[in-house]
Design a protein around this motif. Structure first.
Motif, PDB file in Angstrom:
ATOM      1  N   ASN A 116      -2.821   0.568  33.708  1.00 47.54           N
ATOM      2  CA  ASN A 116      -2.198   0.473  35.035  1.00 47.54           C
ATOM      3  C   ASN A 116      -1.559   1.788  35.475  1.00 47.54           C
ATOM      4  OD1 ASN A 116      -0.213   0.395  33.103  1.00 47.54           O
ATOM      5  ND2 ASN A 116       1.005  -1.196  34.126  1.00 47.54           N
ATOM      6  N   GLY A 117      -1.934   2.887  34.828  1.00 48.13           N
ATOM      7  CA  GLY A 117      -1.408   4.204  35.176  1.00 48.13           C
ATOM      8  C   GLY A 117      -0.336   4.653  34.210  1.00 48.13           C
ATOM      9  N   GLY A 118      -0.162   5.938  34.127  1.00 45.48           N
ATOM     10  CA  GLY A 118       0.809   6.493  33.200  1.00 45.48           C
ATOM     11  C   GLY A 118       0.253   6.555  31.789  1.00 45.48           C
ATOM     12  N   SER A 119       1.146   6.735  30.833  1.00 42.03           N
ATOM     13  CA  SER A 119       0.711   6.873  29.448  1.00 42.03           C
ATOM     14  C   SER A 119       1.801   6.393  28.499  1.00 42.03           C
ATOM     15  CB  SER A 119       0.347   8.329  29.143  1.00 42.03           C
ATOM     16  OG  SER A 119       1.441   9.183  29.407  1.00 42.03           O
ATOM     17  N   VAL A 120       1.395   6.236  27.251  1.00 48.18           N
ATOM     18  CA  VAL A 120       2.324   5.858  26.186  1.00 48.18           C
ATOM     19  C   VAL A 120       2.222   6.908  25.092  1.00 48.18           C
ATOM     20  CG1 VAL A 120       2.893   4.144  24.410  1.00 48.18           C
ATOM     21  CG2 VAL A 120       2.091   3.398  26.655  1.00 48.18           C
ATOM     22  N   ARG A 121       3.368   7.355  24.614  1.00 48.42           N
ATOM     23  CA  ARG A 121       3.432   8.250  23.459  1.00 48.42           C
ATOM     24  C   ARG A 121       3.978   7.428  22.297  1.00 48.42           C
ATOM     25  NH1 ARG A 121       7.640  12.253  21.666  1.00 48.42           N
ATOM     26  NH2 ARG A 121       6.560  13.845  20.467  1.00 48.42           N
ATOM     27  N   THR A 122       3.140   7.229  21.286  1.00 46.60           N
ATOM     28  CA  THR A 122       3.532   6.437  20.119  1.00 46.60           C
ATOM     29  C   THR A 122       3.871   7.380  18.979  1.00 46.60           C
ATOM     30  OG1 THR A 122       2.120   4.610  20.828  1.00 46.60           O
ATOM     31  CG2 THR A 122       2.804   4.637  18.504  1.00 46.60           C
TER      32      THR A 122
END
Length: 165
Positions: A116-122
């Protein structure tokens, strides 16, 4: 102690990977909980690989049990990281300035796009503190502080991506 922390960003994954590999980002990380402003001590770029060394200093409060075995003025370390911009993967390890025989930490970060847009930094890692009786408490305190720090870091990184990207 193993840990995983997710940071959710409005920025896209490529912009986020570039930001974390940019030494200028770290001087904008001012006023975050329990840590002083990071200091970049080394930066090398080789193609799509960026190597960074960033010094951190702990400035939070510690319990009397912890300060009985650890001098808070000596809680500083260099985070040595290798950023693969092509895959948006980061490998890191902490190298303590003091207490090298008592503290070990290493791990990885992966940046992925959200549908849905953006990002995740795990951020995934291992932290080990060797200290009789208080080792586990120190590990829990450090990981708790890390979670707090990474949550507070998100808006500053977002602002950096917007102004520098």
């Amino acid at each position: 102690m193993d840990f995983t922390v997710d940071q959710v960003f409005a920025a896209g994954g490529d912009a986020l990977a570039q930001a974390y590999a940019d030494p200028a980002l770290y001087e904008t990380l001012v006023g975050l909980p329990k840590l002083s402003t990071p200091e970049v001590v080394d930066h090398k770029v080789e193609g799509t690989t960026v190597r960074l060394a960033v010094r951190y200093r702990f400035v939070g409060e510690l319990s009397a049990a912890v300060t009985a075995v650890i001098d808070p003025r000596k809680l500083s370390w260099v985070e040595r990281s290798e950023h693969d911009l092509a895959t948006r993967q980061i490998r890191y390890r902490m190298v303590p300035d003091h207490y090298g025989d008592r503290l070990q930490s290493r791990g990885t970060c992966a940046i992925t796009d959200r549908t849905n847009g953006g990002s995740v930094r795990t951020v995934t890692g291992m932290l080990k503190v060797k200290a009789l009786i208080v080792g586990g408490a120190v590990e829990r305190a450090i990981v708790s502080g890390l979670r707090e720090h990474l949550a507070a870091e998100v808006p500053l990184v977002e602002e950096f991506v917007v102004t520098e990207g």
